[in-house]
Motif scaffolding. Structure first.
Motif, short mmCIF file in Angstrom:
data_model
loop_
_atom_site.label_atom_id
_atom_site.label_comp_id
_atom_site.label_asym_id
_atom_site.label_seq_id
_atom_site.Cartn_x
_atom_site.Cartn_y
_atom_site.Cartn_z
N SER A 154 27.29 33.67 38.90
CA SER A 154 27.93 32.82 39.90
C SER A 154 29.40 33.19 40.08
CB SER A 154 27.82 31.34 39.50
OG SER A 154 28.51 30.51 40.41
N ASP A 155 30.07 33.53 38.97
CA ASP A 155 31.48 33.90 39.05
C ASP A 155 31.67 35.26 39.73
OD1 ASP A 155 32.16 31.53 37.84
OD2 ASP A 155 32.28 32.37 35.82
N VAL A 156 30.70 36.17 39.53
CA VAL A 156 30.75 37.43 40.27
C VAL A 156 30.56 37.16 41.75
CG1 VAL A 156 29.71 39.71 40.59
CG2 VAL A 156 29.85 38.72 38.30
N GLY A 157 29.60 36.27 42.07
CA GLY A 157 29.38 35.91 43.47
C GLY A 157 30.62 35.33 44.12
N LEU A 158 31.37 34.54 43.35
CA LEU A 158 32.62 33.97 43.86
C LEU A 158 33.63 35.08 44.16
CD1 LEU A 158 34.33 31.48 44.52
CD2 LEU A 158 34.99 31.41 42.10
N PHE A 159 33.71 36.06 43.25
CA PHE A 159 34.63 37.18 43.47
C PHE A 159 34.24 37.96 44.72
CE2 PHE A 159 35.84 41.67 42.69
CZ PHE A 159 37.22 41.51 42.66
N LEU A 160 32.95 38.21 44.90
CA LEU A 160 32.48 38.92 46.09
C LEU A 160 32.92 38.20 47.35
CD1 LEU A 160 28.78 39.73 45.03
CD2 LEU A 160 30.75 41.28 44.94
N LEU A 161 32.71 36.88 47.37
CA LEU A 161 33.08 36.10 48.55
C LEU A 161 34.58 36.09 48.77
CD1 LEU A 161 32.20 34.28 50.90
CD2 LEU A 161 32.45 32.33 49.34
N ASP A 162 35.34 35.89 47.70
CA ASP A 162 36.80 35.86 47.83
C ASP A 162 37.35 37.17 48.40
OD1 ASP A 162 36.96 33.28 46.93
OD2 ASP A 162 37.65 33.78 44.91
N GLN A 163 36.69 38.27 48.04
CA GLN A 163 37.18 39.58 48.49
C GLN A 163 36.78 39.92 49.93
OE1 GLN A 163 39.40 41.82 47.18
NE2 GLN A 163 39.81 40.07 45.84
N VAL A 164 35.94 39.13 50.54
CA VAL A 164 35.74 39.28 51.98
C VAL A 164 36.56 38.26 52.74
CG1 VAL A 164 33.44 40.30 51.79
CG2 VAL A 164 33.65 37.83 52.07
N ARG A 165 36.83 37.12 52.11
CA ARG A 165 37.64 36.10 52.78
C ARG A 165 39.11 36.50 52.81
NH1 ARG A 165 36.06 30.36 50.16
NH2 ARG A 165 36.61 31.53 48.28
N GLN A 166 39.63 36.91 51.68
CA GLN A 166 41.03 37.31 51.57
C GLN A 166 41.12 38.56 50.70
OE1 GLN A 166 42.84 33.63 50.06
NE2 GLN A 166 43.61 33.21 52.12
N PRO A 167 40.90 39.73 51.27
CA PRO A 167 40.88 40.98 50.49
C PRO A 167 42.21 41.25 49.80
CG PRO A 167 39.97 41.30 52.69
CD PRO A 167 40.60 39.96 52.70
N THR A 168 42.13 41.57 48.51
CA THR A 168 43.32 41.96 47.77
C THR A 168 43.16 43.35 47.15
OG1 THR A 168 42.47 40.78 45.82
CG2 THR A 168 44.01 39.59 47.23
N TYR A 169 41.94 43.87 47.18
CA TYR A 169 41.67 45.21 46.66
C TYR A 169 41.03 46.02 47.79
CZ TYR A 169 42.48 43.07 42.11
OH TYR A 169 43.04 42.40 41.05
N ASN A 170 41.67 47.10 48.17
CA ASN A 170 41.23 47.87 49.31
C ASN A 170 41.00 49.32 48.96
OD1 ASN A 170 41.67 45.66 51.37
ND2 ASN A 170 43.77 45.86 50.59
N ASN A 171 39.80 49.82 49.30
CA ASN A 171 39.43 51.22 49.09
C ASN A 171 39.60 51.65 47.63
OD1 ASN A 171 38.76 51.58 51.84
ND2 ASN A 171 40.92 51.89 52.34
N VAL A 172 39.13 50.79 46.74
CA VAL A 172 39.20 51.06 45.31
C VAL A 172 37.92 50.55 44.64
CG1 VAL A 172 41.72 50.98 45.15
CG2 VAL A 172 40.38 48.88 44.86
N ALA A 173 37.79 50.89 43.36
CA ALA A 173 36.75 50.32 42.51
C ALA A 173 37.43 49.53 41.41
CB ALA A 173 35.87 51.41 41.91
N VAL A 174 36.92 48.34 41.10
CA VAL A 174 37.52 47.51 40.06
C VAL A 174 36.45 47.03 39.09
CG1 VAL A 174 39.42 46.72 41.53
CG2 VAL A 174 37.31 45.37 41.42
N VAL A 175 36.85 46.94 37.82
CA VAL A 175 35.99 46.33 36.80
C VAL A 175 36.36 44.86 36.72
CG1 VAL A 175 35.37 46.29 34.36
CG2 VAL A 175 35.77 48.47 35.50
#
Length: 291
Positions: free
Chosen positions: A236-257
């Motif tokens: 669920s927390d990963v799902g929240l991160f996925l959604l947050d990163q389409v709503r307000q992107p803070t990481y662009n053209n990268v890979a993050v752990v």
């Protein structure tokens, strides 16, 4: 953010994407339209009580999903709507005909899998087909599930002995899964080259234990070898991160752990993430044993 599209397959990545759907349908998400894409076998799993997660025995995700559907846009002044589209993401002709991303602001992809023997291995083929439609329909942002230990993320989960075990799996019984995810990542990066407008984020979660309890938070490893994370996190927390990163992107053209609270970085893997409260490793000797 008004309209997002979410693709999911079977396996833990699909579980995370299904949780992202629930987060998107929540009143506070700010998302007005959600289009859900999956194949004929996996689409009905939205109605299951549990998405192979630790959200609690008193939670019925399928009932929550249906209730959210009935409430979503119930206010006549709202324009919120949800559409489910059954599609085989590996069939380029079917994707071309059935997937319409016109007017979509961003895409979440929960395709592929890192689990041996179970789940779908459609990350590379499915993602490439999605990217073609994004280009056709002028959509730029995509947040993609992948895994720790892929490509340059080596050694895997370097602060934990379990990282070596994951590497051993990727080199042997899970080599097929590794290749699917690795080649997908490379294809995405290649597609973003040469002045492309593609804005991607590759999300590499740590362990996704089915017993992990959601905490409504996540942590990103800012620098490899310097930063450690909790090794086991709720889907669920990963799902929240996925959604947050389409709503307000803070990481662009990268890979993050992405992982759980760093205070659990050296807690036993069998205990990490299993309670709402963080189980910090306060014993200095225990910390040293894991260094």
């Amino acid at each position: 953010m008004t309209h997002i599209a979410i693709f999911f397959s079977s396996g833990a990545f699909g579980d995370c994407a299904r949780h992202a759907i629930l987060h998107a349908l929540s009143v506070e998400s700010g998302v007005q339209e959600v289009t859900i894409y999956s194949n004929e076998r996996n689409m009905p799993t939205l109605n299951l009580a549990n998405y192979k997660c630790g959200c609690g025995d008193d939670i019925h995700h399928g009932e929550d999903f249906e209730r959210m559907l009935s409430n979503y846009g119930s206010n006549p002044n709202d324009k919120k709507q949800v559409e489910r589209v059954v599609v085989d993401v590996t069939n380029s002709k079917e994707v071309h005909e059935k997937v319409n991303l016109s007017g979509v602001d961003a895409v979440i992809s929960g395709l592929g899998n890192r689990q041996m023997f179970i789940g779908d291995r459609v990350a590379r083929q499915g993602t490439n087909n999605i990217l073609k439609i994004m280009k056709r329909d002028n959509v730029h942002r995509i947040v993609i599930m992948t895994s720790m230990g892929i490509n340059e993320d080596k050694p895997c989960m370097e602060w934990r002995s379990e990282g070596k075990f994951m590497t051993a799996l990727f080199n042997t019984v899970s080599l097929r899964e590794y290749r699917d995810l690795s080649r997908m990542e490379k294809d995405v990066r290649k597609a973003s080259d040469n002045g492309s407008d593609l804005n991607y984020l590759l999300v590499r979660p740590v362990g996704l234990g089915e017993e992990c309890v959601p905490r409504g938070e996540y942590f990103v490893q800012k620098k490899k070898f310097d930063d450690a994370l909790g090794p086991n996190m709720a889907k669920s927390d990963v799902g929240l991160f996925l959604l947050d990163q389409v709503r307000q992107p803070t990481y662009n053209n990268v890979a993050v752990v992405v992982g759980a609270d760093p205070r659990e970085a050296h807690v036993s893997f069998m205990e990490a993430g299993l309670t709402k409260e963080v189980k910090a490793a306060n014993d200095e000797e225990e910390k040293k044993e894991h260094e």
